[in-house]
Structure formats: structure tokens, C-alpha cells
Design a protein around this motif. Structure first.
Motif: not given
Length: 292
Positions: A5-18
Motif C-alpha cells: 500500500v502506497i500512502i502519505s501523511g498528506k495529499g500532494g506528495t506524489g503518492k498516486t504518480s509513484l
């Protein structure tokens, strides 16, 4: 079968692109978009819907005016102000109704129905990188955590059917219910962070969540060269807390150009970033092997 699972602490970090790039370079997998409140992986992967299913969750009060005698009890008792009196009749504001059933229980004329609430759709689609399970909630609809659990279940079923060895998930940002639902039972959480003060703060929150659920955690810093001091802080934080540190990816305008073309960065082989992402994915595959 392993699940990442690719997650992030906040939106806009590039999670979906990666996640899209990892979907390109990985083999024999099912792709799953668990960011159901704001799904956008489909923009990059351009799925062709093969199956569409309705998603129901909770209930919604609906007044049948042919049975209603305008007593107004429902209006008085609704603490969410979801009952409105408009054009000489009582109606339910669907965006305010919490499905608590108080109006249904106290209506003396049994004039309020309580059907299951239609909250959106979920799909099983084909993409150029493989099968994708994803969803689209109706604006204002809730219970996204339940939808995340449903998508993970369907992704596992599809993976078993196709004998896939990997489920690659794009998780939600933050630490809320959808993230918790996406983390439970996964083999590896990859946190994408940004090298900013707020980025470090949000990274610590979501990393603590992974620790709480005893999920193996790896951290990747996107655009690390924009703030080398915070990048170093993140590296030291990972080492101190025994999180796997995957390193950093430079800020590369080629990523934005590929997104405009609805491609992932690894489809643009002339970019050095494509090679760096491939190396990161190889490291993630090694982590999955080590945890067997």
C-alpha cells in the motif's frame, strides 16, 4: 500473494504518480485504488470498465407525503436539521441525514421509509498495466472505510482468479478511517513524504499509525532536493525508529509533463527519474522477499 500500500501523511506528495509508475514496472499484479474519497489513479491509467457495481452503505430517511399528516414531529426531533418544510410538505435533506432512524421510529403515521443509501459505484477495469479495482463515491457520500474494505476484498478475489502474486494499492492520505482500512493486514506500507516541516509532521503521524498496526514500513522522500535539511531529518527519523529508508527522488519537471500526457514517468525512458523509480521498486521487491 503480497500486498503493498502506497500512502502519505498528506495529499500532494506524489503518492498516486509513484503508484502508477510502480504499476508500470511491476509484474503479475492487481492494481487497486483505495483513495476512494478522491480517486485519481484512473486519470493516469485510463481504465476501460469491464464491470460496474452499485455500492450501498447505511440508510437514508425518505418521507412519503401520501402518508404524512404534517404533524412536524420529525422536524422537531431531528438533531441534524435534515428535515425541511418546503412548499407545504416535509422533505429530507439527503446531505444532512445521518441515518440515525429517530424520525422513522417516532413518526406516528409510519410515513418515513428507510431504504439503503446508494453511495456510488465500484469497478473492475482493464488498464494497459493490468486489472484495476477502483470506485467512485457519490459527492457527499460517506462510509469510505467500508468501501476500502470491499475493494481490498474484491482485489484479493481477482488476484486469486488471475493467479497474481501482488496487489498494488494506492492508499488515502492522512490517518483517517480509509487509511486504517487500507493498512490492516497488508505486507508493506510505503510512505511517500515531502521534505518540508509540515511534511515531516505528517510523516510521523502516519508512520506511528503503521507502527500501531505492526505494519512493515518504508519511507520514500519525493523532491528531496528542495530541502536537504528536512530530507536529512527524515532520514535520521527513519533510522531512529527502524523504518526502512528508501532514499529520495529529485524534483523533475518530466513528471509533470508525463502527467499532462496521461502517462507515468517510467513510460518516459529519456528521463533519469524513470531509472530512479525503477531502482526504488526493485528495493521494494527485495523488502517483500525479505519479509516472507
Amino acid at each position: 500473494m503480497r500486498e503493498v500500500v502506497i500512502i502519505s501523511g498528506k495529499g500532494g506528495t506524489g503518492k498516486t504518480s509513484l503508484t502508477g509508475a510502480f504499476a508500470h514496472v511491476s509484474e503479475n499484479k492487481i492494481i487497486c485504488d483505495l483513495d476512494v474519497d478522491a480517486p485519481d489513479l484512473h486519470i493516469l491509467l485510463d481504465p476501460i470498465n469491464g464491470q460496474t457495481h452499485d455500492f450501498y452503505s447505511g440508510h437514508l430517511a425518505v418521507i412519503d407525503n401520501s402518508r404524512c399528516r404534517d404533524c412536524g414531529i420529525c422536524l422537531d426531533m431531528c438533531r441534524y436539521k435534515a428535515i425541511l418544510y418546503q412548499e407545504d410538505r416535509y422533505v429530507v435533506d439527503g446531505l444532512r441525514c445521518e441515518g440515525c432512524k429517530v424520525c422513522v421510529s417516532f413518526c406516528p403515521d409510519q410515513a418515513i421509509d428507510f431504504p439503503a443509501r446508494h453511495c456510488g459505484h465500484w469497478f473492475v477495469s482493464s488498464t494497459r498495466f493490468g486489472t484495476m479495482v477502483h470506485a467512485q463515491l457519490t459527492p457527499g457520500a460517506e462510509n469510505s472505510g467500508r468501501l476500502v474494505s470491499l475493494l481490498r476484498q474484491k482485489a484479493r478475489e481477482k488476484a486469486e482468479l488471475e493467479r497474481s502474486k501482488l496487489i498494488l494499492c494506492d492508499g488515502a492520505p492522512g490517518i483517517g478511517c480509509p487509511v486504517i482500512s487500507s493498512l490492516s493486514g497488508t505486507d508493506l506500507a510505503v510512505i511517500v513524504a515531502e521534505p518540508t516541516l509540515s511534511g515531516v509532521h505528517d510523516l510521523k503521524r502516519v508512520a506511528s499509525l503503521c507502527t500501531h498496526f505492526k505494519i512493515k514500513t518504508a519511507v520514500l522522500v519525493n523532491k528531496f532536493d528542495l530541502n536537504l535539511e528536512q530530507f536529512q531529518n527524515i532520514r535520521e527519523y527513519c533510522l531512529k525508529n527502524s523504518y526502512v529508508f528508501l532514499g529520495g527522488l529529485v524534483h523533475d519537471p518530466a513528471v509533470t509533463r508525463s502527467m499532462v500526457e496521461r502517462k507515468v514517468i517510467t513510460e518516459c525512458n529519456e528521463s533519469p527519474m524513470a531509472g530512479a523509480v525503477r531502482q526504488v521498486w526493485k528495493r521494494i521487491e527485495d523488502l517483500l522477499q525479505e519479509s516472507r
